[in-house]
Design a protein around this motif. Sequence first.
Motif, PDB file in Angstrom:
ATOM      1  N   LEU A  90       1.752  -5.207 117.575  1.00  0.00           N
ATOM      2  CA  LEU A  90       1.768  -4.160 116.559  1.00  0.00           C
ATOM      3  C   LEU A  90       0.449  -4.126 115.804  1.00  0.00           C
ATOM      4  CD1 LEU A  90       5.308  -4.665 114.927  1.00  0.00           C
ATOM      5  CD2 LEU A  90       4.658  -3.025 116.709  1.00  0.00           C
ATOM      6  N   GLN A  91      -0.056  -2.912 115.590  1.00  0.00           N
ATOM      7  CA  GLN A  91      -1.197  -2.700 114.709  1.00  0.00           C
ATOM      8  C   GLN A  91      -0.637  -2.426 113.316  1.00  0.00           C
ATOM      9  OE1 GLN A  91      -4.240  -3.173 115.952  1.00  0.00           O
ATOM     10  NE2 GLN A  91      -3.378  -3.444 118.006  1.00  0.00           N
ATOM     11  N   CYS A  92      -1.010  -3.233 112.355  1.00  0.00           N
ATOM     12  CA  CYS A  92      -0.392  -3.149 111.032  1.00  0.00           C
ATOM     13  C   CYS A  92      -1.447  -2.960 109.942  1.00  0.00           C
ATOM     14  CB  CYS A  92       0.404  -4.417 110.733  1.00  0.00           C
ATOM     15  SG  CYS A  92       1.669  -4.813 111.959  1.00  0.00           S
ATOM     16  N   SER A  93      -1.168  -2.026 109.048  1.00  0.00           N
ATOM     17  CA  SER A  93      -2.040  -1.763 107.904  1.00  0.00           C
ATOM     18  C   SER A  93      -1.229  -0.986 106.872  1.00  0.00           C
ATOM     19  CB  SER A  93      -3.278  -0.968 108.325  1.00  0.00           C
ATOM     20  OG  SER A  93      -2.903   0.322 108.766  1.00  0.00           O
ATOM     21  N   ASP A  94      -1.880  -0.543 105.809  1.00  0.00           N
ATOM     22  CA  ASP A  94      -1.185   0.264 104.802  1.00  0.00           C
ATOM     23  C   ASP A  94      -0.681   1.583 105.374  1.00  0.00           C
ATOM     24  OD1 ASP A  94      -1.304  -1.461 102.656  1.00  0.00           O
ATOM     25  OD2 ASP A  94      -3.266  -0.755 101.997  1.00  0.00           O
ATOM     26  N   SER A  95      -1.340   2.072 106.430  1.00  0.00           N
ATOM     27  CA  SER A  95      -0.970   3.368 106.998  1.00  0.00           C
ATOM     28  C   SER A  95      -0.225   3.261 108.326  1.00  0.00           C
ATOM     29  CB  SER A  95      -2.226   4.230 107.198  1.00  0.00           C
ATOM     30  OG  SER A  95      -3.148   3.580 108.060  1.00  0.00           O
ATOM     31  N   GLU A  96      -0.223   2.090 108.936  1.00  0.00           N
ATOM     32  CA  GLU A  96       0.416   1.899 110.236  1.00  0.00           C
ATOM     33  C   GLU A  96       1.338   0.684 110.162  1.00  0.00           C
ATOM     34  OE1 GLU A  96      -0.982   1.929 114.949  1.00  0.00           O
ATOM     35  OE2 GLU A  96      -2.440   1.609 113.344  1.00  0.00           O
ATOM     36  N   ASN A  97       2.622   0.913 110.365  1.00  0.00           N
ATOM     37  CA  ASN A  97       3.628  -0.147 110.199  1.00  0.00           C
ATOM     38  C   ASN A  97       3.465  -0.857 108.853  1.00  0.00           C
ATOM     39  OD1 ASN A  97       4.857   0.058 112.899  1.00  0.00           O
ATOM     40  ND2 ASN A  97       2.899  -0.760 113.633  1.00  0.00           N
ATOM     41  N   PRO A  98       3.449  -0.093 107.757  1.00  0.00           N
ATOM     42  CA  PRO A  98       3.150  -0.687 106.445  1.00  0.00           C
ATOM     43  C   PRO A  98       4.156  -1.746 105.994  1.00  0.00           C
ATOM     44  CG  PRO A  98       3.967   1.561 106.192  1.00  0.00           C
ATOM     45  CD  PRO A  98       3.711   1.358 107.654  1.00  0.00           C
ATOM     46  N   ASP A  99       5.445  -1.563 106.319  1.00  0.00           N
ATOM     47  CA  ASP A  99       6.438  -2.554 105.901  1.00  0.00           C
ATOM     48  C   ASP A  99       6.198  -3.895 106.587  1.00  0.00           C
ATOM     49  OD1 ASP A  99       7.634  -0.705 104.278  1.00  0.00           O
ATOM     50  OD2 ASP A  99       9.194  -0.141 105.722  1.00  0.00           O
ATOM     51  N   VAL A 100       5.906  -3.832 107.876  1.00  0.00           N
ATOM     52  CA  VAL A 100       5.610  -5.060 108.619  1.00  0.00           C
ATOM     53  C   VAL A 100       4.323  -5.691 108.094  1.00  0.00           C
ATOM     54  CG1 VAL A 100       5.111  -6.041 110.892  1.00  0.00           C
ATOM     55  CG2 VAL A 100       6.783  -4.187 110.666  1.00  0.00           C
ATOM     56  N   PHE A 101       3.342  -4.846 107.800  1.00  0.00           N
ATOM     57  CA  PHE A 101       2.058  -5.327 107.282  1.00  0.00           C
ATOM     58  C   PHE A 101       2.251  -6.110 105.986  1.00  0.00           C
ATOM     59  CE2 PHE A 101      -1.763  -4.293 104.612  1.00  0.00           C
ATOM     60  CZ  PHE A 101      -2.650  -5.122 105.275  1.00  0.00           C
ATOM     61  N   ASN A 102       2.973  -5.525 105.044  1.00  0.00           N
ATOM     62  CA  ASN A 102       3.172  -6.186 103.755  1.00  0.00           C
ATOM     63  C   ASN A 102       3.976  -7.476 103.899  1.00  0.00           C
ATOM     64  OD1 ASN A 102       1.772  -4.300 102.156  1.00  0.00           O
ATOM     65  ND2 ASN A 102       3.528  -2.917 102.141  1.00  0.00           N
TER      66      ASN A 102
END
Length: 251
Positions: A90-102
């Motif tokens: 998964l690519q995760c950031s504030d704009s991409e998969n934000p829940d996983v990112f946080n």
Amino acid sequence: MTTIPGINIHVHMVDVDKHQIRVEAGVLLEKLNTEILPSYGLALSLLAAISEQTIAGAISTGTHGTGYNHGIMATKIVSLELLTGSGEVLQCSDSENPDVFNAALCGLGALGIILTVTIQCEPAFRLHEIQTSTTLDDVLDNLDSNVEGCEHFRFQWYPHTDMVSLSKVNRTEKRITETRSSWFWDKFVGYYALEFSFWLSLFVPSLVPWINRLFFLIFASLPKERVDISHKVFNFECLFKSHVTDWAIPR
């Protein structure tokens, strides 16, 4: 933006204009501080006391530095790649998969394996540190003014005494100061003698107050001042193996 394939296996991308760098999650902070970031004129905005840990480990465990206006190290992560238990990346950031990112920013590894992280850095800078000593009551009575009166503040209390070593740190344009080292004081007394003294205290616990008072007088009672590269001031020598717990106490 500059992409660096194959030059350094730890570095995947550097954006000099944005002061961002993408590295493998297993790279040590020490390598970032001393080899990778200096070659691009960059530095981490904050660090913990030690750099003998990976960037993924630092962000996954809520590792923090000091500073009233600074968050934990995870707040400097722009994006990350996460390998989940199903094998999906998964690519995760504030704009991409934000829940996983946080969740992954302090996830203790529970969500999967972090593969790469993109870090928001800043241009390399120097820090000016002033160390003084005072009493524990004085520190606690003036805690707000101490914390808010400099960019980075920390203090070390010596148990069984009322004495405290203060460190106030601010950014500076001053030149790096030369520091003198002494094998006798820094290594023999400050390391071997101290470690031996604490070993003796395992059998004679009543020695601990005397050891703490003595080593405070030798190493922390006199004012000190220095200017150095940021990571050299953020980090400090922990000497030997320690057992540490972190506490968050509301002011």
